[in-house]
Design a protein around this motif. Structure first.
Motif, PDB file in Angstrom:
ATOM      1  N   THR A  74      26.824  37.748 -31.035  1.00 39.61           N
ATOM      2  CA  THR A  74      28.035  37.664 -30.231  1.00 39.61           C
ATOM      3  C   THR A  74      28.672  39.044 -30.221  1.00 39.61           C
ATOM      4  OG1 THR A  74      28.363  35.357 -30.797  1.00 39.61           O
ATOM      5  CG2 THR A  74      30.271  36.548 -29.951  1.00 39.61           C
ATOM      6  N   GLN A  75      28.875  39.564 -29.020  1.00 37.69           N
ATOM      7  CA  GLN A  75      29.529  40.860 -28.875  1.00 37.69           C
ATOM      8  C   GLN A  75      30.871  40.649 -28.192  1.00 37.69           C
ATOM      9  OE1 GLN A  75      27.153  44.383 -27.831  1.00 37.69           O
ATOM     10  NE2 GLN A  75      25.559  42.930 -27.237  1.00 37.69           N
ATOM     11  N   VAL A  76      31.916  41.186 -28.779  1.00 39.71           N
ATOM     12  CA  VAL A  76      33.242  41.168 -28.160  1.00 39.71           C
ATOM     13  C   VAL A  76      33.436  42.526 -27.486  1.00 39.71           C
ATOM     14  CG1 VAL A  76      35.723  40.988 -28.552  1.00 39.71           C
ATOM     15  CG2 VAL A  76      34.143  39.549 -29.866  1.00 39.71           C
ATOM     16  N   PHE A  77      33.746  42.496 -26.187  1.00 32.94           N
ATOM     17  CA  PHE A  77      33.905  43.726 -25.421  1.00 32.94           C
ATOM     18  C   PHE A  77      35.255  44.360 -25.728  1.00 32.94           C
ATOM     19  CE2 PHE A  77      31.018  41.118 -22.796  1.00 32.94           C
ATOM     20  CZ  PHE A  77      29.914  41.948 -22.830  1.00 32.94           C
ATOM     21  N   ARG A  78      35.215  45.582 -26.256  1.00 36.12           N
ATOM     22  CA  ARG A  78      36.446  46.306 -26.601  1.00 36.12           C
ATOM     23  C   ARG A  78      36.800  47.360 -25.554  1.00 36.12           C
ATOM     24  NH1 ARG A  78      34.529  48.175 -32.050  1.00 36.12           N
ATOM     25  NH2 ARG A  78      35.990  49.835 -31.617  1.00 36.12           N
ATOM     26  N   ARG A  85      30.175  53.638 -20.024  1.00 30.75           N
ATOM     27  CA  ARG A  85      30.366  53.403 -21.456  1.00 30.75           C
ATOM     28  C   ARG A  85      30.735  51.946 -21.705  1.00 30.75           C
ATOM     29  NH1 ARG A  85      32.412  56.320 -26.161  1.00 30.75           N
ATOM     30  NH2 ARG A  85      34.210  55.265 -27.022  1.00 30.75           N
ATOM     31  N   LEU A  86      30.223  51.424 -22.832  1.00 33.08           N
ATOM     32  CA  LEU A  86      30.510  50.059 -23.256  1.00 33.08           C
ATOM     33  C   LEU A  86      30.710  50.086 -24.765  1.00 33.08           C
ATOM     34  CD1 LEU A  86      30.505  47.118 -22.064  1.00 33.08           C
ATOM     35  CD2 LEU A  86      28.166  46.965 -22.911  1.00 33.08           C
ATOM     36  N   VAL A  87      31.819  49.511 -25.243  1.00 33.24           N
ATOM     37  CA  VAL A  87      32.103  49.467 -26.674  1.00 33.24           C
ATOM     38  C   VAL A  87      32.290  48.011 -27.076  1.00 33.24           C
ATOM     39  CG1 VAL A  87      33.664  50.214 -28.526  1.00 33.24           C
ATOM     40  CG2 VAL A  87      33.226  51.735 -26.565  1.00 33.24           C
ATOM     41  N   THR A  88      31.550  47.587 -28.100  1.00 30.93           N
ATOM     42  CA  THR A  88      31.630  46.196 -28.554  1.00 30.93           C
ATOM     43  C   THR A  88      31.677  46.130 -30.079  1.00 30.93           C
ATOM     44  OG1 THR A  88      29.226  45.889 -28.700  1.00 30.93           O
ATOM     45  CG2 THR A  88      30.253  45.394 -26.582  1.00 30.93           C
ATOM     46  N   THR A 102      28.825  44.788 -36.805  1.00 31.88           N
ATOM     47  CA  THR A 102      28.808  46.231 -36.615  1.00 31.88           C
ATOM     48  C   THR A 102      29.567  46.572 -35.339  1.00 31.88           C
ATOM     49  OG1 THR A 102      26.729  46.113 -35.391  1.00 31.88           O
ATOM     50  CG2 THR A 102      26.557  46.551 -37.765  1.00 31.88           C
ATOM     51  N   ASP A 103      29.839  47.848 -35.165  1.00 35.84           N
ATOM     52  CA  ASP A 103      30.433  48.349 -33.928  1.00 35.84           C
ATOM     53  C   ASP A 103      29.352  49.083 -33.153  1.00 35.84           C
ATOM     54  OD1 ASP A 103      33.137  47.474 -34.316  1.00 35.84           O
ATOM     55  OD2 ASP A 103      33.312  48.995 -35.875  1.00 35.84           O
ATOM     56  N   VAL A 104      29.337  48.880 -31.831  1.00 33.87           N
ATOM     57  CA  VAL A 104      28.302  49.456 -30.986  1.00 33.87           C
ATOM     58  C   VAL A 104      28.959  50.169 -29.803  1.00 33.87           C
ATOM     59  CG1 VAL A 104      26.243  48.972 -29.598  1.00 33.87           C
ATOM     60  CG2 VAL A 104      26.740  47.561 -31.609  1.00 33.87           C
ATOM     61  N   VAL A 105      28.533  51.420 -29.582  1.00 27.56           N
ATOM     62  CA  VAL A 105      28.958  52.183 -28.410  1.00 27.56           C
ATOM     63  C   VAL A 105      27.695  52.529 -27.635  1.00 27.56           C
ATOM     64  CG1 VAL A 105      30.062  54.298 -27.560  1.00 27.56           C
ATOM     65  CG2 VAL A 105      30.945  53.164 -29.623  1.00 27.56           C
ATOM     66  N   VAL A 106      27.659  52.139 -26.355  1.00 28.82           N
ATOM     67  CA  VAL A 106      26.505  52.443 -25.505  1.00 28.82           C
ATOM     68  C   VAL A 106      27.005  53.271 -24.331  1.00 28.82           C
ATOM     69  CG1 VAL A 106      24.584  51.512 -24.175  1.00 28.82           C
ATOM     70  CG2 VAL A 106      25.410  50.273 -26.186  1.00 28.82           C
TER      71      VAL A 106
END
Length: 151
Positions: A74-78, A85-88, A102-106
């Motif tokens: 489950t990724q929450v979109f931040r 750019r996408l930060v979750t 974890t935190d993910v930046v794409v």
């Protein structure tokens, strides 16, 4: 005070044969994900994905070879800046019940007629888990997205 696991991270990139918009959409659209999640599998498994692509919304992906062996993420979109750019915040669980957040930046950068997709993931609980994601999880995701975009 900084947690030690905040510093265990990885960054990986892959040049992909499509525009930033096409790569961003392949990465975030539920119907496209359902295709690339299993595009390289010999046996069709289970892939269920729901996406609410808005800040505060979430994506839930459930996949695996059978109902008894399902992974969930489950990724929450931040932050959403299509197509750049996408930060979750990502919370995953394995079939045996282990969980990890974890935190993910794409990022998606136009490059040489295609797109350089870069993923940075931070907050791994240990080096072994980070190394698994570095050697298998992200490589597999990039391979699948590239196969989807190249078909």
């Amino acid at each position: 005070m900084t947690n030690e696991t905040d510093t265990i991270s990885l960054t990986m990139s892959r040049q992909l044969p499509a525009t930033p918009e096409q790569v961003f959409d392949a990465y975030t659209d539920a119907e496209k994900q359902k295709i690339w999640f299993s595009i390289l599998d010999e046996e069709p498994g289970i892939v269920e994905i729901e996406v609410d692509l808005r800040v505060g919304g979430q994506q839930t992906a459930v996949w695996g070879p059978s109902r008894d062996e399902l992974f969930t993420e489950t990724q929450v979109f931040r932050e959403i800046d299509r197509p750049h750019r996408l930060v979750t915040t990502s919370t995953g669980s394995t079939p045996d019940g282990q969980t990890m957040t974890t935190d993910v930046v794409v990022t998606f950068e136009a490059n040489d007629g295609g797109t350089l997709m870069t993923a940075t993931q931070t907050g791994f609980p240990d080096l072994q888990t980070r190394d698994f994601f570095n050697q298998y999880a992200w490589v597999g995701a990039f391979d699948r997205i590239e196969a989807y975009l190249s078909r």
